[in-house]
Design a protein around this motif. Structure first.
Motif, PDB file in Angstrom:
ATOM      1  N   GLU A  73     -29.623  71.449 -47.356  1.00 59.06           N
ATOM      2  CA  GLU A  73     -30.706  72.355 -46.817  1.00 59.06           C
ATOM      3  C   GLU A  73     -30.074  73.545 -46.291  1.00 59.06           C
ATOM      4  OE1 GLU A  73     -33.836  71.805 -46.726  1.00 59.06           O
ATOM      5  OE2 GLU A  73     -33.767  69.638 -47.641  1.00 59.06           O
ATOM      6  N   LEU A 104     -40.075  69.876 -43.042  1.00 61.52           N
ATOM      7  CA  LEU A 104     -39.153  68.413 -42.977  1.00 61.52           C
ATOM      8  C   LEU A 104     -39.706  67.664 -41.884  1.00 61.52           C
ATOM      9  CD1 LEU A 104     -35.570  69.940 -43.552  1.00 61.52           C
ATOM     10  CD2 LEU A 104     -36.901  68.216 -45.136  1.00 61.52           C
ATOM     11  N   LEU A 107     -43.091  66.285 -43.005  1.00 61.35           N
ATOM     12  CA  LEU A 107     -42.834  65.130 -43.859  1.00 61.35           C
ATOM     13  C   LEU A 107     -42.399  63.842 -43.225  1.00 61.35           C
ATOM     14  CD1 LEU A 107     -41.094  67.175 -46.713  1.00 61.35           C
ATOM     15  CD2 LEU A 107     -43.415  65.701 -46.817  1.00 61.35           C
ATOM     16  N   TRP A 108     -41.574  63.988 -42.195  1.00 61.92           N
ATOM     17  CA  TRP A 108     -41.003  62.929 -41.014  1.00 61.92           C
ATOM     18  C   TRP A 108     -42.147  62.371 -40.818  1.00 61.92           C
ATOM     19  CZ3 TRP A 108     -40.677  60.751 -36.487  1.00 61.92           C
ATOM     20  CH2 TRP A 108     -39.384  59.968 -36.126  1.00 61.92           C
ATOM     21  N   TRP A 119     -37.285  56.754 -46.679  1.00 60.41           N
ATOM     22  CA  TRP A 119     -37.546  58.357 -46.562  1.00 60.41           C
ATOM     23  C   TRP A 119     -37.071  59.003 -45.078  1.00 60.41           C
ATOM     24  CZ3 TRP A 119     -43.242  60.317 -47.159  1.00 60.41           C
ATOM     25  CH2 TRP A 119     -43.427  61.594 -47.583  1.00 60.41           C
ATOM     26  N   LYS A 120     -37.559  58.307 -44.161  1.00 60.83           N
ATOM     27  CA  LYS A 120     -37.179  58.737 -43.050  1.00 60.83           C
ATOM     28  C   LYS A 120     -35.752  59.030 -42.875  1.00 60.83           C
ATOM     29  CE  LYS A 120     -38.723  56.689 -39.172  1.00 60.83           C
ATOM     30  NZ  LYS A 120     -39.416  55.486 -38.265  1.00 60.83           N
ATOM     31  N   GLU A 122     -33.782  59.713 -45.256  1.00 60.77           N
ATOM     32  CA  GLU A 122     -33.279  61.046 -45.912  1.00 60.77           C
ATOM     33  C   GLU A 122     -33.647  62.250 -45.424  1.00 60.77           C
ATOM     34  OE1 GLU A 122     -35.331  61.258 -49.898  1.00 60.77           O
ATOM     35  OE2 GLU A 122     -34.639  63.444 -49.773  1.00 60.77           O
ATOM     36  N   LEU A 123     -34.912  62.337 -44.739  1.00 59.79           N
ATOM     37  CA  LEU A 123     -35.291  63.364 -44.005  1.00 59.79           C
ATOM     38  C   LEU A 123     -34.390  63.659 -42.719  1.00 59.79           C
ATOM     39  CD1 LEU A 123     -39.312  62.706 -44.348  1.00 59.79           C
ATOM     40  CD2 LEU A 123     -37.855  64.652 -45.549  1.00 59.79           C
ATOM     41  N   GLN A 124     -33.944  62.579 -42.052  1.00 60.10           N
ATOM     42  CA  GLN A 124     -33.345  62.824 -41.032  1.00 60.10           C
ATOM     43  C   GLN A 124     -31.749  63.437 -41.581  1.00 60.10           C
ATOM     44  OE1 GLN A 124     -33.117  58.961 -39.037  1.00 60.10           O
ATOM     45  NE2 GLN A 124     -34.960  59.508 -38.013  1.00 60.10           N
ATOM     46  N   ARG A 126     -31.513  65.602 -44.021  1.00 61.19           N
ATOM     47  CA  ARG A 126     -31.697  66.776 -44.422  1.00 61.19           C
ATOM     48  C   ARG A 126     -31.722  67.820 -43.175  1.00 61.19           C
ATOM     49  NH1 ARG A 126     -32.449  68.468 -49.622  1.00 61.19           N
ATOM     50  NH2 ARG A 126     -32.085  66.638 -50.874  1.00 61.19           N
ATOM     51  N   LEU A 127     -32.893  67.085 -42.098  1.00 65.16           N
ATOM     52  CA  LEU A 127     -32.763  67.768 -40.792  1.00 65.16           C
ATOM     53  C   LEU A 127     -31.153  68.160 -40.054  1.00 65.16           C
ATOM     54  CD1 LEU A 127     -35.931  66.170 -39.580  1.00 65.16           C
ATOM     55  CD2 LEU A 127     -35.610  68.578 -39.629  1.00 65.16           C
TER      56      LEU A 127
END
Ligand SMILES: [Zn+2]
Length: 136
Positions: A73, A104, A107-108, A119-120, A122-124, A126-127
């Motif tokens: 990211e 993000l 999306l989260w 998904w959560k 993956e987003l974590q 990325r964050l």
């Protein structure tokens, strides 16, 4: 976006292609470069992830090109900031960073309302790639 080089000159942050095993091009890797002595330092916050990526490629990788701005990211944020200007300006980077973080987080919230744990996660990840820059 600069830091001091060991030679006393300043190093400038840019996105560069890192070639691995003469076959794999990892494009848009954040690298500090010194124009005086030619030293290159991969940006501290992404070093570990570049290493992990290279590790996954193994010792005899097939020729390919990997866009690092899609893997990490922080590289993505710098990539978008560079689309706005010729060189990396701290204000553009801060703006791109804020926009991406908000995206993000939106999306989260969706992932969370759907109860989608994968998904959560993956987003974590990325964050966390966006907060890693503060460590360096
Ligand atoms: Zn130098």
């Amino acid at each position: 976006m600069r830091k001091l080089c060991s030679c006393g000159d300043s190093m400038k942050l840019a996105l560069r292609t890192v070639v691995f095993a003469k076959k794999v091009n990892i494009t848009n890797v954040p690298v500090y470069s010194c124009s005086l002595c030619g030293r290159n330092d991969v940006f501290h916050g992404v070093k570990e992830d570049v290493g992990r990526l290279v590790g996954e490629l193994g010792t005899r990788p097939a020729p390919r090109s990997i866009p690092f701005e899609e893997v990490h990211e922080w590289a993505g944020v710098l990539f978008r900031a560079l689309a706005q200007a010729e060189s990396l300006q701290a204000s553009d980077v801060a703006k791109a960073m804020e926009e991406r973080t908000n995206q993000l987080l939106d999306l989260w919230l969706i992932a969370s309302s759907l109860g989608d744990e994968t998904w959560k996660m993956e987003l974590q990840t990325r964050l966390s790639q966006l907060s890693a820059q503060y460590i360096s």
